[in-house]
Design a protein around this motif. Structure first.
Motif, PDB file in Angstrom:
ATOM      1  N   PRO A 271       0.780  -1.398   0.172  1.00  0.00           N
ATOM      2  CA  PRO A 271       0.179   0.179  -0.165  1.00  0.00           C
ATOM      3  C   PRO A 271       0.963   1.418   0.091  1.00  0.00           C
ATOM      4  O   PRO A 271       0.482   2.143  -0.757  1.00  0.00           O
ATOM      5  CB  PRO A 271      -0.883  -0.200   1.470  1.00  0.00           C
ATOM      6  CG  PRO A 271      -0.772  -1.573   1.648  1.00  0.00           C
ATOM      7  CD  PRO A 271       0.586  -1.990   1.038  1.00  0.00           C
ATOM      8  N   GLU A 275       0.890   4.236  -2.897  1.00  0.00           N
ATOM      9  CA  GLU A 275       0.555   5.578  -2.343  1.00  0.00           C
ATOM     10  C   GLU A 275       1.757   6.585  -2.659  1.00  0.00           C
ATOM     11  O   GLU A 275       1.559   7.655  -3.303  1.00  0.00           O
ATOM     12  CB  GLU A 275       0.605   5.777  -0.890  1.00  0.00           C
ATOM     13  CG  GLU A 275       0.365   6.810  -0.111  1.00  0.00           C
ATOM     14  CD  GLU A 275      -1.077   7.346  -0.353  1.00  0.00           C
ATOM     15  OE1 GLU A 275      -2.107   6.749  -0.841  1.00  0.00           O
ATOM     16  OE2 GLU A 275      -1.241   8.831  -0.631  1.00  0.00           O
ATOM     17  N   ARG A 278       1.522   7.078  -6.487  1.00  0.00           N
ATOM     18  CA  ARG A 278       0.534   8.076  -6.900  1.00  0.00           C
ATOM     19  C   ARG A 278       0.883   9.637  -6.487  1.00  0.00           C
ATOM     20  O   ARG A 278       0.819  10.405  -7.481  1.00  0.00           O
ATOM     21  CB  ARG A 278      -0.797   7.716  -6.072  1.00  0.00           C
ATOM     22  CG  ARG A 278      -2.232   8.146  -6.540  1.00  0.00           C
ATOM     23  CD  ARG A 278      -3.441   7.664  -5.686  1.00  0.00           C
ATOM     24  NE  ARG A 278      -3.233   7.701  -4.430  1.00  0.00           N
ATOM     25  CZ  ARG A 278      -3.218   9.016  -3.675  1.00  0.00           C
ATOM     26  NH1 ARG A 278      -3.711   9.984  -4.407  1.00  0.00           N
ATOM     27  NH2 ARG A 278      -3.376   9.144  -2.330  1.00  0.00           N
ATOM     28  N   GLU A 279       1.533   9.890  -5.367  1.00  0.00           N
ATOM     29  CA  GLU A 279       1.968  11.127  -5.139  1.00  0.00           C
ATOM     30  C   GLU A 279       3.026  11.219  -5.951  1.00  0.00           C
ATOM     31  O   GLU A 279       3.025  12.959  -6.498  1.00  0.00           O
ATOM     32  CB  GLU A 279       2.711  11.161  -3.775  1.00  0.00           C
ATOM     33  CG  GLU A 279       1.932  11.196  -2.636  1.00  0.00           C
ATOM     34  CD  GLU A 279       2.246  10.848  -1.135  1.00  0.00           C
ATOM     35  OE1 GLU A 279       3.535  10.866  -1.266  1.00  0.00           O
ATOM     36  OE2 GLU A 279       1.643  10.701  -0.310  1.00  0.00           O
TER      37      GLU A 279
END
Lengths: 305, 236
Positions: A271, A275, A278-279
């Motif tokens: 995860p 994350e 994505r950032e």
């Protein structure tokens, strides 16, 4: 059945074996793992009585290798790394010679060579000259030589090297069929071989026994956490390593813009990686949990070089 | 005992399934024929003196080549490991090989028996001398085979083993002519080591226990050295 107690062997100033101890029970098939030059062959040569140890003791089939080498030699079948064949002789003459050397004469000699040839798949090959045989058949003759006197203990140094896949299966089945009645120690650097044949393995490197146990136990000795495979476009190693969950990052390669990493982590980092991607606006192609293979366990035990 | 017999059979089989034995036998018999012809025509006497004297020195070069492969090749093939992990003693391995090479020598000598037969047809050879001369020849063969095996135990290179064998044996030949090289008192000391000196009495028809002892001791010493050399190599 086989017991090594603090075996040490030095060739001049070079220490080939350092304080190696292990026990192998009757009927066990044990894999002897290690990189080339780790001391596998030296250990086997000591157990067969070919080489004397510099220090320590070895007992095979209830006899001390150094005090009663003859008794040990009678009870051990040994296949050295390269099959010890006389290229001039035929398969039948060679095995007949071995049988006589092992004390079988007349009909017993005939019967022994016949049955061992059948066992290793050499029936009908009596008259072939050893020097003209392919690697796989040479290996079979070598194995036949070791099995001929039906020894309680078998010491096989890389028994499947140079075999084609079909022969490999044949020899493996043969070794498997020995389980329970024979004690087998076989060295290899092919890990799938150990997985296929040996419930237990000894791992040796640089002359030292670094691990021993069942295959599950060895797998458990892999690095701290689990391995995860990540394929990303737009993230580099340091950024992945900066994640608190990730203990270790290993770059594995690149495919165009895609870069592959292997992460080691005790807590599932997937995860967090997603994350982060994505950032950073990075793309992710693979993000998966990999069970540790025996290879990984092995490499981490013997260390990287 | 049975192990020696088994090993002897294996060595003989390897000799005769390869060209080795045939090459040695024919080369040796060719040389013997040459020496016989020259000996008889040049001296004009019905004796084997020239033949046997030359055959003895021929062995100095032929036997190291006959024995050079024994341990060198076994080591290179890895079969020495096979023999040494089989329930046979090192002594049996050495003796089996020595007896096999000696057997091949005896076969070579057997072939040369045609020459005394020819002599008997045309002349009247001294059979006592023929007998002792052949005995001397066997003594030389036994001794040189042992030395050749020792050379072979030192290296895993056949050619090197053959050369070492010849170089090892040459001094035992040369000291027979030591007076040409050394001061007289030294020459007297080393001359008993010479193969020539001891062979000479055999060739004259004299059986002396000292000469017999010489060849027995020569053989025994080199067989023992072979044994020790193989044994010590395990420790390195």
């Amino acid at each position: 059945m086989i017991e090594a107690i603090a075996l040490t062997k030095s060739y001049g100033p070079r220490l080939a074996l350092n304080n190696v101890s292990f026990t192998i029970e009757r009927g066990e098939i044990v894999g002897f793992l290690g990189p080339n030059g780790a001391g596998k062959t030296t250990t086997m040569r000591i157990l067969t009585g070919f080489l004397p140890a510099t220090g320590g003791d070895a007992r095979v089939a209830g006899f001390d290798v150094f005090e009663s080498p003859m008794e040990v030699k009678r009870r051990v079948g040994y296949l050295p790394e390269s099959p010890p064949l006389y290229p001039e002789l035929s398969v039948g003459d060679y095995l007949g010679f071995i049988a006589e050397l092992r004390g079988f004469t007349g009909r017993a000699r005939h019967q022994r060579t016949g049955s061992v040839m059948e066992r290793v798949g050499l029936s009908g090959w009596e008259r072939r000259i050893l020097g003209s045989l392919s690697k796989g058949y040479r290996q079979r003759v070598g194995l036949a030589q070791a099995l001929l006197h039906d020894p309680p203990v078998l010491i096989l140094d890389e028994p499947t090297s140079g075999l084609d896949p079909a022969q490999l299966v044949g020899i493996r089945d043969l070794v498997k069929s020995l389980a329970g009645t024979h004690t087998v120690i076989l060295s290899t650097h092919i890990l799938s071989e150990v997985e296929a044949l040996c419930p237990r393995a000894l791992v040796i490197t640089k002359g030292q026994l670094v691990a021993q146990g069942s295959l599950d136990e060895l797998r458990a000795m892999a690095p701290r956490g689990d391995w995860y495979l990540v394929e990303v476009d737009g993230l580099d190693g340091p950024r992945l390593g900066a994640l608190p969950q990730v203990d270790l990052v290993e770059p594995l390669g690149a495919d165009g813009a895609w870069r592959t990493f292997r992460l080691n982590a005790r807590v599932d980092p997937r995860p967090a990686v997603a994350e982060l991607a994505r950032e950073a606006g990075a793309r992710v192609r693979t993000l998966e949990h990999r069970l540790p293979t025996l290879e990984e366990a092995f490499v981490s035990i013997v260390g990287r070089e | 005992m049975r192990a020696i017999w088994t090993l002897w059979k294996k060595e003989m089989r390897i000799y005769f399934v390869s060209p080795l034995a045939y090459v040695f036998l024919s080369a040796f018999l060719f040389l013997a024929g040459l020496f016989f012809y020259l000996g008889v025509t040049l001296t004009g006497e019905a004796s084997l003196r020239v033949l046997l004297g030359n055959l003895a020195i021929t062995q100095l070069f032929v036997l190291p080549m006959l024995t050079m492969r024994h341990f060198a090749e076994e080591r290179r093939l890895g079969t020495l490991e096979l023999l040494m992990t089989a329930p046979v003693s090192l002594g049996a391995i050495v003796l089996g090989k020595w007896l096999a090479s000696l057997t091949l020598c005896l076969l070579m000598f057997l072939g040369t028996l045609v020459f005394p037969a020819v002599l008997a047809y045309y002349g009247d050879p001294d059979w006592g001398v023929v007998f002792t001369s052949y005995l001397g020849l066997v003594g030389v063969a036994a001794a040189f085979c042992a030395a050749g095996l020792f050379a072979s135990s030192l290296t895993d290179d056949q050619v090197a083993a053959g050369l070492v064998g010849i170089v090892l044996l040459l001094p035992f030949w040369l000291v027979g002519r030591a007076e040409a090289l050394l001061p007289e008192e030294w020459a007297d000391t080393v001359r008993p080591l010479s193969v020539l000196v001891h062979l000479d009495s055999f060739n004259r028809g004299v059986l002396d226990s000292a000469d017999i002892f010489y060849f027995v001791a020569f053989t025994a010493v080199f067989l023992f050295l072979t044994f020790r050399s193989l044994e010590s190599r395990r420790w390195r």
